[in-house]
Scaffold this motif. Structure first.
Motif, PDB file in Angstrom:
ATOM      1  N   HIS A   7       0.860  -1.195   0.000  1.00 34.20           N
ATOM      2  CA  HIS A   7       0.000   0.000   0.000  1.00 34.20           C
ATOM      3  C   HIS A   7       0.891   1.238   0.000  1.00 34.20           C
ATOM      4  CE1 HIS A   7      -3.870   1.969   1.883  1.00 34.20           C
ATOM      5  NE2 HIS A   7      -3.381   2.685   0.866  1.00 34.20           N
ATOM      6  N   SER A  38      -3.036   5.520  -1.833  1.00 30.64           N
ATOM      7  CA  SER A  38      -3.812   6.531  -1.111  1.00 30.64           C
ATOM      8  C   SER A  38      -3.049   7.844  -1.155  1.00 30.64           C
ATOM      9  CB  SER A  38      -4.042   6.126   0.347  1.00 30.64           C
ATOM     10  OG  SER A  38      -4.867   4.979   0.430  1.00 30.64           O
ATOM     11  N   MET A  55      -6.029  10.135   2.799  1.00 26.87           N
ATOM     12  CA  MET A  55      -5.869   9.940   4.229  1.00 26.87           C
ATOM     13  C   MET A  55      -5.032  11.068   4.813  1.00 26.87           C
ATOM     14  SD  MET A  55      -4.948   5.861   4.574  1.00 26.87           S
ATOM     15  CE  MET A  55      -5.963   4.578   3.852  1.00 26.87           C
ATOM     16  N   GLU A  59      -3.058   8.659   9.286  1.00 28.83           N
ATOM     17  CA  GLU A  59      -3.725   7.488   8.709  1.00 28.83           C
ATOM     18  C   GLU A  59      -2.837   6.794   7.693  1.00 28.83           C
ATOM     19  OE1 GLU A  59      -8.378   9.025   9.083  1.00 28.83           O
ATOM     20  OE2 GLU A  59      -7.168   9.559   7.314  1.00 28.83           O
ATOM     21  N   GLN A  62      -0.432   4.631   9.506  1.00 28.52           N
ATOM     22  CA  GLN A  62      -1.016   3.421  10.080  1.00 28.52           C
ATOM     23  C   GLN A  62      -1.386   2.379   9.033  1.00 28.52           C
ATOM     24  OE1 GLN A  62      -4.270   5.255  12.134  1.00 28.52           O
ATOM     25  NE2 GLN A  62      -2.994   6.041  13.800  1.00 28.52           N
ATOM     26  N   ASN A  63      -1.558   2.806   7.781  1.00 33.97           N
ATOM     27  CA  ASN A  63      -2.081   1.895   6.769  1.00 33.97           C
ATOM     28  C   ASN A  63      -1.132   1.585   5.619  1.00 33.97           C
ATOM     29  OD1 ASN A  63      -5.172   1.461   7.396  1.00 33.97           O
ATOM     30  ND2 ASN A  63      -4.748   3.633   7.796  1.00 33.97           N
ATOM     31  N   CYS A  64      -0.147   2.442   5.384  1.00 29.48           N
ATOM     32  CA  CYS A  64       0.730   2.271   4.220  1.00 29.48           C
ATOM     33  C   CYS A  64       2.077   1.697   4.631  1.00 29.48           C
ATOM     34  CB  CYS A  64       0.919   3.605   3.507  1.00 29.48           C
ATOM     35  SG  CYS A  64      -0.639   4.305   2.878  1.00 29.48           S
ATOM     36  N   ASP A  65       2.778   1.101   3.674  1.00 31.81           N
ATOM     37  CA  ASP A  65       4.103   0.550   3.982  1.00 31.81           C
ATOM     38  C   ASP A  65       5.203   1.149   3.109  1.00 31.81           C
ATOM     39  OD1 ASP A  65       3.355  -0.719   1.640  1.00 31.81           O
ATOM     40  OD2 ASP A  65       3.349  -2.744   2.491  1.00 31.81           O
TER      41      ASP A  65
END
Length: 291
Positions: A7, A38, A55, A59, A62-65
């Motif tokens: 992500h 995102s 985001m 956010e 917390q959600n992407c790498d």
């Protein structure tokens, strides 16, 4: 071991001319590589790119790498401070001239990103500075910086006098236009133009650079980053402090600025074969040797 990312966060210098088309092209490329994309919320709002999720930086953390940052070094500095605590690696794509930390030319993003997404890249970590301003025993300002912390005189005032302590040791009272505490990353920014040395990013140290000092014997010092620096405003009107782009103006006599090494580091990913020295050669126009 090679790995793929899942992500991607996409961050852009959203007021730059032509950025919408560039971001859209990069987003579509990343999706074609199998990644979810995102956009950072302000980037999405200001470009009108609504085909992808958006985001906040927290956010994204917390959600992407992986984060792809399109713009210049200033854009990278701003988002790197916000994502450092999430330990997300960042890739810098430069729209204009080669940057020190946004090193992939925009015209080469596809050939650079494809192998990096597959896991073939060079990784480095950069230290950060953190601290705050103390007044009458209370912290009135807190900041985080990747480049530097700069204490400077007011726009119309004469020089400031600053008392400098490192750990529990008094160093000097310095009368100057200001004082820079620079990280290795920041050693090629304002500190360099003020006469400071270049520090390799692998060095655990800082540069302490007086700006136009009254006493010419006040020279740059290279310090280990293991001790806290305290700078007290002794004299001078309308002094200010900047933690990168975060500023507090109208400091008072007796205000103390503390600077220490942050617990967080910034992770950068570069294409295979990337060289810090090659970046210096190109950016600083050291034309001797191999380009």
């Amino acid at each position: 071991m090679s790995r793929r990312f899942r992500h991607a966060a996409l961050v852009g210098k959203y007021h730059a001319q032509g950025i919408r088309g560039v971001l859209d092209e990069i987003a579509r490329f990343l999706i074609a590589q199998g990644l979810e994309v995102s956009l950072e919320r302000e980037t999405a709002l200001n470009t009108g790119l609504a085909d992808y999720g958006s985001m906040t930086p927290a956010e994204l953390g917390q959600n992407c790498d992986i984060a792809i940052v399109v713009g210049g070094d200033g854009t990278m500095l701003g988002i790197a401070r916000q994502l450092a605590r999430f330990n997300i690696p960042l890739v810098g794509i430069n729209q204009g001239r080669l940057g020190f930390i946004t090193d992939v030319p925009i015209g080469q993003f596809a050939e650079a990103l494809a192998p990096m997404i597959a896991g073939d890249f060079e990784e480095e970590r950069r230290s950060m500075l953190e601290g705050g301003v103390w007044r009458d025993g209370d912290m009135i300002f807190e900041g985080l910086a990747m480049n530097d912390v700069v204490v400077s005189r007011g726009a119309t005032a004469s020089m400031v006098e600053l008392k400098v302590d490192i750990g529990d040791e008094f160093v000097a009272n310095i009368r100057a236009d200001g004082l820079i505490v620079g990280s290795p990353t920041g050693s090629t920014a304002y500190a360099l133009s003020a006469g400071g040395p270049i520090l390799h990013p692998g060095i655990g140290g800082w540069v302490l650079v007086p700006i136009a000092p009254h006493d010419l014997s006040n020279r740059t010092i290279v310090l280990p980053d293991s001790r806290e620096i305290t700078i007290e405003i002794v004299a001078g009107r309308d002094a200010s402090v900047n933690f990168d782009m975060q500023a507090l103006a109208s400091l008072l006599h007796g205000d103390r600025i503390t600077v220490r090494r942050s617990a967080h580091q910034v992770r950068f990913l570069h294409p295979l074969g990337w060289s810090y020295y090659a970046t210096l050669r190109r950016k600083l126009h050291w034309n001797a040797g191999v380009a």
